[in-house]
Design an enzyme around this catalytic site. Structure first.
Site, PDB file in Angstrom:
ATOM      1  N   THR A  28      36.822  74.522  19.875  1.00 57.34           N
ATOM      2  CA  THR A  28      36.539  74.442  18.444  1.00 57.34           C
ATOM      3  C   THR A  28      35.065  74.786  18.259  1.00 57.34           C
ATOM      4  OG1 THR A  28      36.263  72.051  18.744  1.00 57.34           O
ATOM      5  CG2 THR A  28      38.343  72.816  17.830  1.00 57.34           C
ATOM      6  N   LYS A 140      39.003  71.196  28.195  1.00 59.77           N
ATOM      7  CA  LYS A 140      39.607  70.941  26.886  1.00 59.77           C
ATOM      8  C   LYS A 140      40.985  71.608  26.876  1.00 59.77           C
ATOM      9  CE  LYS A 140      38.028  70.374  22.143  1.00 59.77           C
ATOM     10  NZ  LYS A 140      36.920  70.650  21.196  1.00 59.77           N
ATOM     11  N   GLU A 173      34.398  58.372  26.188  1.00 63.92           N
ATOM     12  CA  GLU A 173      34.066  59.211  25.034  1.00 63.92           C
ATOM     13  C   GLU A 173      34.580  58.527  23.780  1.00 63.92           C
ATOM     14  OE1 GLU A 173      36.074  62.720  26.337  1.00 63.92           O
ATOM     15  OE2 GLU A 173      38.075  61.892  26.038  1.00 63.92           O
TER      16      GLU A 173
END
Length: 269
Positions: A28, A140, A173
């Site tokens: 992203t 990712k 995270e």
């Protein structure tokens, strides 16, 4: 707005391995008036991630030009690029010949991100923990069911996102961003050797802090250590850098580092 292999509104083959098995990865990327922020770093991360999954991919000139055109057409947006191993058979075994599927989409930046930059956010610890898989740690990849489960839970009132631990109780995270903690001149971000996503913005923040001669370490540590830190902040490529004001009942003082990082890296919304 979606493009598949450069074709607007094209469909994805039902036998695509990204759909069947989550066999792929994504990025992203935020745009501004000049293009995609940290575009080369996103390319390098996707190429390295594909190699770790076992297929070769390099960004073509046509895709690079498409992304650049979209970035200039849609400044202050988010461009998502998904890569899959392409069409395969019924079983898990990957095909011998790989024809990567590239899916590009454009999205507005969530309105609350600018407010988060100004005011900070509060995190609640999720009861859903991340499993360990070192072979996938940092990538990712498209297998995001853990995050789907986490995001499916209703947040307590007054909280904005989840803090996520791994299966042995170590801090990893937030549900959508990397996290940093500050104590004096020391900055610590969790080790991601067993799970978690090593974001492009995480890397850029670490480089910027090193340039400021800050002491920064990637270490494993448990949630019981949160009380030791003065400040905390989260990072990702779209929201930039955001102060964390509290995690559960532990409170933090916003760090001067966050405003400096937003200015240094041109991240203000």
């Amino acid at each position: 707005m979606i493009w598949v292999n450069g074709v607007s509104q094209a469909s994805i083959d039902p036998m695509d391995r990204g759909l069947a098995y989550g066999d792929g990865l994504f990025a992203t990327m935020r745009t501004d008036a000049h293009g995609i922020l940290f575009f080369e770093q996103h390319q390098a991360r996707l190429t390295a991630g594909a190699a770790r999954l076992g297929f070769d991919w390099q960004m073509s000139q046509a895709l690079s030009q498409q992304l650049d055109t979209l970035a200039k057409q849609y400044p202050q947006h988010c461009i998502k690029l998904m890569l899959t191993r392409g069409v395969g058979g019924r079983g898990y075994a990957p095909p011998e010949q790989v024809h990567v599927t590239e899916v590009v989409s454009v999205h507005p930046i969530p309105a609350q991100y600018a407010l988060w930059q100004q005011q900070g956010i509060r995190l609640a610890t999720s009861a859903i923990q991340l499993g360990h898989q070192p072979l996938l740690a940092g990538i990712k990849h498209l297998n995001r069911l853990e995050q789907v489960l986490i995001k499916s839970q209703p947040l307590p009132q007054g909280f904005d996102d989840w803090l996520v631990l791994d299966c042995i109780g170590q801090v990893i995270e937030s549900s959508m961003a990397n996290i940093f903690f500050v104590k004096g001149n020391q900055v610590i971000t969790p080790s991601l050797e067993r799970c978690g996503v090593a974001g492009v913005m995480r890397e850029q923040v670490m480089l910027a802090l090193l340039a400021q001669q800050m002491n920064i370490d990637c270490l494993p540590f448990g949630a019981e250590r949160l009380v030791e830190f003065d400040s905390a902040f989260i990072t990702n490529s779209v929201l930039g850098v955001v102060d964390v004001l509290a995690i559960d009942s532990d409170t933090f003082t916003p760090s001067p580092l966050t405003a400096d990082l937003r200015q240094t890296l041109s991240l203000s919304l």
